[in-house]
Write a protein that holds these residues in place. Structure first.
Motif, PDB file in Angstrom:
ATOM      1  N   GLY A 290      18.147   1.374  18.440  1.00  0.00           N
ATOM      2  CA  GLY A 290      17.359   0.317  18.905  1.00  0.00           C
ATOM      3  C   GLY A 290      15.830   0.774  18.729  1.00  0.00           C
ATOM      4  N   GLY A 291      14.722   0.053  18.884  1.00  0.00           N
ATOM      5  CA  GLY A 291      13.550   0.107  18.614  1.00  0.00           C
ATOM      6  C   GLY A 291      13.346   0.438  16.990  1.00  0.00           C
ATOM      7  N   ASP A 292      12.317   1.102  16.597  1.00  0.00           N
ATOM      8  CA  ASP A 292      12.022   1.474  15.244  1.00  0.00           C
ATOM      9  C   ASP A 292      13.075   2.452  14.768  1.00  0.00           C
ATOM     10  OD1 ASP A 292      11.074   3.653  16.139  1.00  0.00           O
ATOM     11  OD2 ASP A 292       9.013   3.380  15.301  1.00  0.00           O
ATOM     12  N   GLY A 293      13.812   3.058  15.386  1.00  0.00           N
ATOM     13  CA  GLY A 293      14.865   4.188  15.068  1.00  0.00           C
ATOM     14  C   GLY A 293      14.277   5.637  14.850  1.00  0.00           C
ATOM     15  N   SER A 294      13.008   5.681  15.164  1.00  0.00           N
ATOM     16  CA  SER A 294      12.303   6.929  15.010  1.00  0.00           C
ATOM     17  C   SER A 294      12.679   7.996  16.022  1.00  0.00           C
ATOM     18  CB  SER A 294      10.720   6.680  15.046  1.00  0.00           C
ATOM     19  OG  SER A 294      10.420   6.418  16.367  1.00  0.00           O
ATOM     20  N   MET A 295      13.108   9.187  15.433  1.00  0.00           N
ATOM     21  CA  MET A 295      13.344  10.337  16.262  1.00  0.00           C
ATOM     22  C   MET A 295      12.470  11.691  15.879  1.00  0.00           C
ATOM     23  SD  MET A 295      17.437  10.045  16.201  1.00  0.00           S
ATOM     24  CE  MET A 295      17.665  11.313  17.301  1.00  0.00           C
ATOM     25  N   GLY A 296      11.878  12.394  16.999  1.00  0.00           N
ATOM     26  CA  GLY A 296      11.300  13.667  16.517  1.00  0.00           C
ATOM     27  C   GLY A 296      12.201  14.647  16.136  1.00  0.00           C
ATOM     28  N   TYR A 297      11.669  15.650  15.373  1.00  0.00           N
ATOM     29  CA  TYR A 297      12.534  16.661  14.565  1.00  0.00           C
ATOM     30  C   TYR A 297      13.484  17.292  15.726  1.00  0.00           C
ATOM     31  CZ  TYR A 297      14.051  20.866  12.375  1.00  0.00           C
ATOM     32  OH  TYR A 297      14.809  21.923  11.847  1.00  0.00           O
ATOM     33  N   SER A 298      12.688  17.496  17.087  1.00  0.00           N
ATOM     34  CA  SER A 298      13.483  18.307  17.970  1.00  0.00           C
ATOM     35  C   SER A 298      14.927  17.548  18.539  1.00  0.00           C
ATOM     36  CB  SER A 298      12.658  18.861  19.181  1.00  0.00           C
ATOM     37  OG  SER A 298      12.094  17.662  19.766  1.00  0.00           O
ATOM     38  N   GLN A 299      14.431  16.254  18.698  1.00  0.00           N
ATOM     39  CA  GLN A 299      15.676  15.381  19.107  1.00  0.00           C
ATOM     40  C   GLN A 299      16.577  15.154  18.017  1.00  0.00           C
ATOM     41  OE1 GLN A 299      12.876  11.792  19.355  1.00  0.00           O
ATOM     42  NE2 GLN A 299      13.510  11.655  21.272  1.00  0.00           N
ATOM     43  N   ILE A 300      16.396  15.394  16.556  1.00  0.00           N
ATOM     44  CA  ILE A 300      17.301  15.322  15.739  1.00  0.00           C
ATOM     45  C   ILE A 300      18.156  16.595  15.871  1.00  0.00           C
ATOM     46  CG2 ILE A 300      17.554  15.249  13.136  1.00  0.00           C
ATOM     47  CD1 ILE A 300      15.038  13.665  13.117  1.00  0.00           C
TER      48      ILE A 300
END
Length: 374
Positions: A290-300
């Motif tokens: 959902g949203g724009d799909g963005s994820m921070g590196y730590s989340q990845i």
């Protein structure tokens, strides 16, 4: 001293200050820049400032009625102590107050830049805020001047800003404030050209935003490298890349030493149509979460660990991606970050910057970048 000589002398001093400052910046160490913003929920005191030469505090706001630069009351406590806090670990780190950002309204910047009086209000208030909050410089993030008139006025604005900074330093006896521009990945913004000579003369360096080339909200039907350094020869590819942008800037006359390459500490997650087809430009159906799909590196990194995701570094485009089930994430990992900084080093660029420091994981990306500079 006769008035004519007084004016000439003042003008000469202004020019000498400008030349000295630019000589100093051009011969300084390579820039290792990083942005911090309060929305990251990452404490300023937790920033490992030893890995950076310049830290950008984002963002100050532009008032749509008065055209003054302001800091919101909620951000004021952290902004006012930003420099003091990050210099505890690295006394030599330079701090800059960043104005605008992607969430700001570009029409407000356009209106501000359209009139000389409004530009002066903006400039004077920016200098006052930088000085009163102990920053070493200012960074303008106008995303983006989108008409030919905007581009012309952008040139007026930064030219007048540089003059004001030189005069303020001379009158106050303080070191001149740095002036930086966060700019489009290319010198050409959809057929509109930045006024290059103004950019060269006004800014100490520019932060080239070489990312967000692909994302699931604007390219929902296939996976892609969000911040490719090189374009892939593929029918679905848009041929946009960081290298293409840097070459555009240099080809337009911009000195390589004033270009600072942007590196994202985040990526984007797509939803695969077929979990067995999980390479670059394979079929997808928009954002995975959902949203724009963005994820921070730590989340990845957390996603990879929890899902035992398969990870790949593609050296052709210089990008990483991982997948588990129907989730596919394009991002920059240690190999990509190191390769991009090596590219900046090989091409004699001024340095690199990252968005944003709070998204790193145990500082592994920041350390990889710093090591690559040597």
């Amino acid at each position: 001293m006769p008035m004519a000589y007084s004016k000439s002398f003042s003008f000469l001093i202004s020019i000498l200050l400008f030349i000295f400052h630019n000589f100093h910046v051009s011969t300084a160490q390579k820039i290792k820049g990083g942005y911090w913003f309060p929305g990251s929920s990452f404490a300023v005191s937790d920033i490992n400032s030893t890995l950076y030469t310049h830290l950008f505090c984002a963002f100050a706001d532009l008032n749509a009625s008065t055209y003054q630069v302001t800091i919101s009351s909620s951000n004021a406590p952290q902004f006012s102590t930003f420099t003091q806090t990050v210099q505890k670990k690295n006394p030599s780190v330079k701090t800059l107050l960043s104005i605008g950002g992607g969430a700001s309204n570009p029409s407000t910047f356009s209106a501000m830049a359209s009139q000389a009086g409004r530009r002066k209000t903006f400039i004077d208030s920016s200098i006052q805020l930088a000085r009163s909050n102990n920053f070493h410089g200012l960074d303008m993030d106008w995303e983006y001047p989108s008409t030919s008139t905007d581009m012309t006025n952008y040139g007026f604005l930064i030219r007048e800003w540089r003059t004001a900074l030189v005069n303020e330093a001379r009158n106050s006896g303080k070191q001149i404030l740095l002036l930086v521009g966060a700019v489009f990945y290319s010198s050409n913004y959809y057929s509109l050209n930045y006024t290059i000579q103004d950019v060269i003369n006004a800014f100490d360096f520019v932060n080239v935003m070489a990312y967000d080339f692909y994302g699931p909200n604007w390219y929902p039907n296939f996976t892609a490298p969000p911040a490719a350094l090189y374009a892939l020869n593929h029918p679905a590819a848009n041929r946009v890349s960081g290298d293409m942008g840097i070459r555009d800037w240099i080809g337009s006359g911009m000195p390589a030493s004033k270009l600072v390459l942007g590196v994202p500490f985040y990526g984007y997650a797509w939803r695969l149509l077929n979990s067995n087809n999980r390479g670059l430009f394979d079929r997808a159906n928009g954002s995975a979460f959902g949203g724009d799909g963005s994820m921070g590196y730590s989340q990845i990194r957390e996603f990879v660990s929890q899902n035992r995701a398969a990870c790949t570094f593609n050296s052709t485009v210089v990008s990483d991606y991982c997948s588990s089930g129907t989730t596919w994430i394009g991002y920059d990992d240690v190999q990509s970050v190191s390769a991009k900084v090596a590219y900046a080093k090989t091409n004699n660029l001024g340095g690199h910057f990252v968005w944003h420091v709070g998204a790193d994981y145990n500082w592994v990306l920041s350390q990889a970048a710093s090591r690559t500079w040597g």
